[in-house]
Design a protein around this motif. Structure first.
Motif, short mmCIF file in Angstrom:
data_model
loop_
_atom_site.label_atom_id
_atom_site.label_comp_id
_atom_site.label_asym_id
_atom_site.label_seq_id
_atom_site.Cartn_x
_atom_site.Cartn_y
_atom_site.Cartn_z
N GLN A 1 -9.31 3.12 28.16
CA GLN A 1 -9.26 1.95 27.28
C GLN A 1 -8.12 1.05 27.72
N SER A 2 -8.24 -0.22 27.41
CA SER A 2 -7.14 -1.14 27.69
C SER A 2 -6.07 -0.99 26.62
N LYS A 3 -4.87 -1.43 26.95
CA LYS A 3 -3.76 -1.34 26.00
C LYS A 3 -4.07 -2.18 24.76
N GLU A 4 -4.70 -3.31 24.95
CA GLU A 4 -5.04 -4.19 23.84
C GLU A 4 -6.03 -3.52 22.88
N ASP A 5 -7.03 -2.84 23.43
CA ASP A 5 -8.01 -2.15 22.58
C ASP A 5 -7.36 -1.03 21.77
N ILE A 6 -6.50 -0.29 22.40
CA ILE A 6 -5.83 0.80 21.70
C ILE A 6 -4.92 0.25 20.61
N ASN A 7 -4.21 -0.84 20.89
CA ASN A 7 -3.36 -1.46 19.86
C ASN A 7 -4.21 -1.95 18.68
N LYS A 8 -5.36 -2.54 18.96
CA LYS A 8 -6.25 -2.99 17.88
C LYS A 8 -6.71 -1.81 17.03
N GLN A 9 -7.08 -0.72 17.68
CA GLN A 9 -7.54 0.47 16.95
C GLN A 9 -6.43 1.03 16.06
N LEU A 10 -5.21 1.05 16.59
CA LEU A 10 -4.09 1.60 15.81
C LEU A 10 -3.76 0.71 14.62
N THR A 11 -3.77 -0.60 14.80
CA THR A 11 -3.48 -1.49 13.66
C THR A 11 -4.60 -1.41 12.63
N GLU A 12 -5.84 -1.28 13.09
CA GLU A 12 -6.97 -1.13 12.16
C GLU A 12 -6.85 0.17 11.38
N LYS A 13 -6.43 1.22 12.05
CA LYS A 13 -6.24 2.51 11.38
C LYS A 13 -5.17 2.40 10.30
N GLN A 14 -4.09 1.68 10.60
CA GLN A 14 -3.02 1.49 9.62
C GLN A 14 -3.50 0.68 8.42
N LYS A 15 -4.27 -0.37 8.67
CA LYS A 15 -4.78 -1.20 7.57
C LYS A 15 -5.72 -0.40 6.67
N THR A 16 -6.60 0.38 7.29
CA THR A 16 -7.54 1.18 6.47
C THR A 16 -6.77 2.20 5.64
N ALA A 17 -5.76 2.82 6.24
CA ALA A 17 -4.97 3.80 5.49
C ALA A 17 -4.27 3.13 4.31
N ASP A 18 -3.72 1.94 4.53
CA ASP A 18 -3.07 1.21 3.42
C ASP A 18 -4.06 0.93 2.30
N ASP A 19 -5.23 0.45 2.67
CA ASP A 19 -6.24 0.12 1.65
C ASP A 19 -6.65 1.36 0.86
N LYS A 20 -6.88 2.46 1.56
CA LYS A 20 -7.29 3.69 0.88
C LYS A 20 -6.18 4.24 -0.01
N ILE A 21 -4.94 4.13 0.46
CA ILE A 21 -3.81 4.60 -0.35
C ILE A 21 -3.74 3.81 -1.65
N LYS A 22 -3.90 2.49 -1.58
CA LYS A 22 -3.89 1.67 -2.79
C LYS A 22 -5.03 2.08 -3.72
N GLU A 23 -6.20 2.32 -3.14
CA GLU A 23 -7.37 2.72 -3.92
C GLU A 23 -7.12 4.04 -4.65
N PHE A 24 -6.56 5.02 -3.95
CA PHE A 24 -6.29 6.32 -4.57
C PHE A 24 -5.21 6.22 -5.65
N GLU A 25 -4.21 5.36 -5.42
CA GLU A 25 -3.17 5.20 -6.44
C GLU A 25 -3.73 4.55 -7.70
N GLN A 26 -4.64 3.60 -7.53
CA GLN A 26 -5.28 2.99 -8.71
C GLN A 26 -6.13 4.01 -9.44
N LYS A 27 -6.84 4.83 -8.69
CA LYS A 27 -7.67 5.87 -9.29
C LYS A 27 -6.81 6.85 -10.09
N LYS A 28 -5.67 7.20 -9.51
CA LYS A 28 -4.77 8.15 -10.16
C LYS A 28 -4.21 7.57 -11.46
N THR A 29 -3.80 6.31 -11.46
CA THR A 29 -3.28 5.70 -12.68
C THR A 29 -4.37 5.59 -13.74
N TYR A 30 -5.60 5.31 -13.32
CA TYR A 30 -6.71 5.25 -14.27
C TYR A 30 -6.93 6.62 -14.92
#
Length: 122
Positions: A71-100
């Protein structure tokens, strides 16, 4: 007349107890998933930081199952930033579920308290 009231209270307490146990299990599961996502995010962040220090034309491979794909360095960087964004979104979702879940148990407890107060007033 005391027997029907006791049966209602007993039923309400049993329902509250099962709801609390169920909610506690779901909250623990949410905590575990939040921890796992936090570790995954941290791993992606560390990998991203290490990749930044490498020269632009470095050969990089992505592990896919039992093989590695160039893979190119650019592709790997995109995948890693996408992974971080998805993790952030899911963490927020689980925290909202927990407070509910916590709020719903608190509401059920308040309802039973109100029921007890109304029974004592009678």
């Amino acid at each position: 007349m005391a027997a029907p009231i006791d049966l209602e209270l007993k039923k309400a307490f049993a329902e509250l107890q099962t709801r609390m146990i169920d909610t506690q299990q779901k909250a623990k599961l949410a905590d575990l998933q939040i921890d796992q996502l936090t570790r995954m995010k941290k791993h992606a962040n560390l990998t991203h930081a290490e990749i930044k220090t490498l020269p632009e034309h470095t050969r990089m491979y992505e592990g896919v199952g039992r093989m590695f794909i160039l893979q190119s360095k650019e592709d790997i960087n995109k995948q890693l930033t996408e992974k971080q964004k998805t993790a952030d979104d899911k963490i927020k979702e689980f925290e909202q579920k927990k407070t509910y879940l916590e709020r719903s148990v608190k509401d059920a407890e308040d309802n039973i308290r109100e029921m007890l107060m109304s029974r004592r007033a009678q």
